[in-house]
Write an enzyme that holds these catalytic residues in place. Structure first.
Site, PDB file in Angstrom:
ATOM      1  N   LYS A   1      79.823  31.706 -58.007  1.00 12.88           N
ATOM      2  CA  LYS A   1      78.746  31.756 -58.992  1.00 12.88           C
ATOM      3  C   LYS A   1      79.205  32.118 -60.396  1.00 12.88           C
ATOM      4  O   LYS A   1      79.732  31.270 -61.104  1.00 12.88           O
ATOM      5  CB  LYS A   1      77.629  32.669 -58.480  1.00 12.88           C
ATOM      6  CG  LYS A   1      76.944  32.060 -57.248  1.00 12.88           C
ATOM      7  CD  LYS A   1      75.586  32.623 -56.926  1.00 12.88           C
ATOM      8  CE  LYS A   1      74.860  31.757 -55.914  1.00 12.88           C
ATOM      9  NZ  LYS A   1      74.762  32.305 -54.570  1.00 12.88           N
TER      10      LYS A   1
ATOM     11  N   PHE B   1      73.072  35.574 -45.861  1.00 16.20           N
ATOM     12  CA  PHE B   1      73.180  34.258 -46.495  1.00 16.20           C
ATOM     13  C   PHE B   1      74.592  34.090 -47.020  1.00 16.20           C
ATOM     14  O   PHE B   1      75.042  34.843 -47.887  1.00 16.20           O
ATOM     15  CB  PHE B   1      72.170  34.056 -47.639  1.00 16.20           C
ATOM     16  CG  PHE B   1      72.276  32.658 -48.200  1.00 16.20           C
ATOM     17  CD1 PHE B   1      71.612  31.598 -47.617  1.00 16.20           C
ATOM     18  CD2 PHE B   1      73.117  32.384 -49.281  1.00 16.20           C
ATOM     19  CE1 PHE B   1      71.753  30.299 -48.089  1.00 16.20           C
ATOM     20  CE2 PHE B   1      73.271  31.084 -49.765  1.00 16.20           C
ATOM     21  CZ  PHE B   1      72.581  30.039 -49.170  1.00 16.20           C
TER      22      PHE B   1
ATOM     23  N   ASP C   1      81.355  39.480 -49.164  1.00 20.00           N
ATOM     24  CA  ASP C   1      80.856  38.311 -49.888  1.00 20.00           C
ATOM     25  C   ASP C   1      80.158  38.817 -51.148  1.00 20.00           C
ATOM     26  O   ASP C   1      79.001  39.250 -51.101  1.00 20.00           O
ATOM     27  CB  ASP C   1      79.905  37.496 -49.009  1.00 20.00           C
ATOM     28  CG  ASP C   1      79.370  36.257 -49.731  1.00 20.00           C
ATOM     29  OD1 ASP C   1      79.504  36.176 -50.968  1.00 20.00           O
ATOM     30  OD2 ASP C   1      78.792  35.378 -49.057  1.00 20.00           O
TER      31      ASP C   1
END
Ligand SMILES: *Cc1c(COP(=O)(O)O)cnc(C)c1O
Length: 409
Positions: free
Chosen positions: A265, A151, A236
């Site tokens: 985030k 993802f 990531d």
């Protein structure tokens, strides 16, 4: 936490809020039926005044807890100074934030964007351009390797290499130039790298796939192989980074430094969207004025908050609490005698509890836990994901364990 008049929707019940969202918002999510009206630390309160423990922390964007007083204070101060200049001009927050972030990452420089997906796009563009300008890959032939069940976000290019049919259905045609290999399989990576391969993009722990931890030593092997074959290792760490797993970066567990970190985030402290890639000066030197950018990228409000986030991370307070409370949480979950649990996975304060198919769906358990005052989110049908704010205390973990024991044992 008293509501100010202009923001006050206190006369609406939770049910009314949900109904209005159903009517006026596209149905691209299926949220739990709770309407959060205020929050503090690990706790949120709904529109009807009921309190819940937040065991999701906005997918790790709220790692330092809701309404962290120091973060709120810098945001408020910066709000009244300057919020946006665009990169057409300099602002007095971008430089100090970038210097601090580069140092935190052990890198030379950074490139700021806003959302995680934009950070990923930036890393992909960097790798391709590096491939053409520095590695010498023939024009238009660059290949990037990614993993099954990855993802990395929702843009058209990023979903081009998703293996989740729902993420892709109806959104083609897709961006070419990606190859998918199994996660955690170093031989597959060795086999997939060819002369035109510019990068390997990987989550050090796969989050949305259900908190999937690769075999011990995998990241180190990836590091060595990428160096040997002149391929960029892109980590990531948008969800795994910035304290979640008990270290600043998940890559720290294997003392590995990628060629490019992607962050997002928690970098914005749950206040502002901010993402960035961090890398070497050589790699980032592929960019020249006009090649890439974003109107809000590097804005002073987000940078001011991120500076404070980095300062907080430098104390190791949240990372060490994630280690301590995470170890305690895992030890207690593993003690749980339950024929519903198939596997418990994760690291730090990032836990996936995979249920047997016969036990029902994870969503059912999340709804049940919500009824007991605890918010968590299912992922991929069978996995309950726990990712509380990293400020969670021992007493609060015990409180959560009682409820988990009730529904699982
Ligand atoms: C959340 C996430 C993204 C995308 O971030 P957005 O801010 O939602 O665009 C990318 N990669 C990983 C690993 C993520 O968890």
């Amino acid at each position: 936490m008293t509501a100010q008049a202009p923001l006050d929707t206190g006369q609406w019940t939770g049910a009314e809020h949900i109904e209005i969202v159903e009517r006026f918002v596209a149905h691209n999510y299926h949220p739990l039926p709770i309407v959060v009206a205020r929050a503090d630390g690990v706790w949120v309160e709904d529109a009807d005044g009921k309190r819940y423990m937040d065991m999701l922390a906005a997918y790790s964007a709220v790692n330092f807890g809701h309404c962290h007083p120091e973060l709120i204070a810098v945001a408020r101060e910066q709000l009244e100074r300057v919020t946006l200049t665009s990169r057409a001009f300099h602002n007095d927050q971008l430089g100090p934030m970038s210097q601090a972030l580069a140092k935190l990452c052990g890198m030379d420089a950074i490139l700021p964007m806003n959302t995680g997906a934009e950070g990923v796009e930036t890393a992909l563009k960097t790798a391709r351009k590096w491939g053409y300008k520095i590695k010498g890959v023939p024009d238009g032939r660059a290949k990037i390797i990614c993993c099954e069940n990855n993802f990395h976000g929702r843009t058209t290019t990023v979903i081009s290499f998703s293996t989740d049919p729902q993420c892709r259905d109806g959104f083609g045609p897709f961006t070419p130039g990606f190859e998918i290999i199994p996660f955690g399989d170093i031989d597959a990576l060795r086999g997939a790298i060819d002369a035109n391969t510019v990068a390997f993009l990987v989550e050090p722990i796969q989050g949305e796939a259900g908190i999937v931890v690769p075999p011990d030593g995998y990241l180190k092997q990836v590091r060595d192989l990428c160096r040997e074959r002149n391929v960029l290792f892109i980590a990531d760490e948008i969800q795994s980074g910035l304290g979640r797993t008990g270290h600043t970066f998940c890559c720290d567990h294997e003392s590995v430094k990628p060629d490019i970190f992607i962050l997002g985030k928690a970098l914005g402290g749950g206040i502002m969207p901010i993402s960035a890639i961090a890398s070497s000066r050589e790699i980032l030197s592929v960019f020249h004025p006009g090649d890439h950018g974003s109107t809000f990228g590097g804005n002073p409000l987000a940078c001011a908050v991120a500076r404070k986030v980095i300062e907080i991370l430098e104390t190791d307070r949240y990372q060490s609490n994630a280690r301590e409370q995470g170890d305690y949480l895992f030890a207690n979950l593993r003690e749980l005698k339950s024929d519903k649990i198939r596997e418990i996975r994760g690291r730090g304060l990032w836990v996936g509890i995979e249920l047997h198919a016969a036990a029902g769906t994870a969503r059912q358990y999340c709804e049940q836990l919500m009824g007991m005052g605890m918010l968590c989110k299912d992922t991929h049908e069978q996995v309950i994901r726990l990712a509380p704010p990293l400020c969670i205390s021992r007493t609060e973990i015990d409180w959560a364990l009682e409820r988990l024991t009730d529904v699982l044992a």
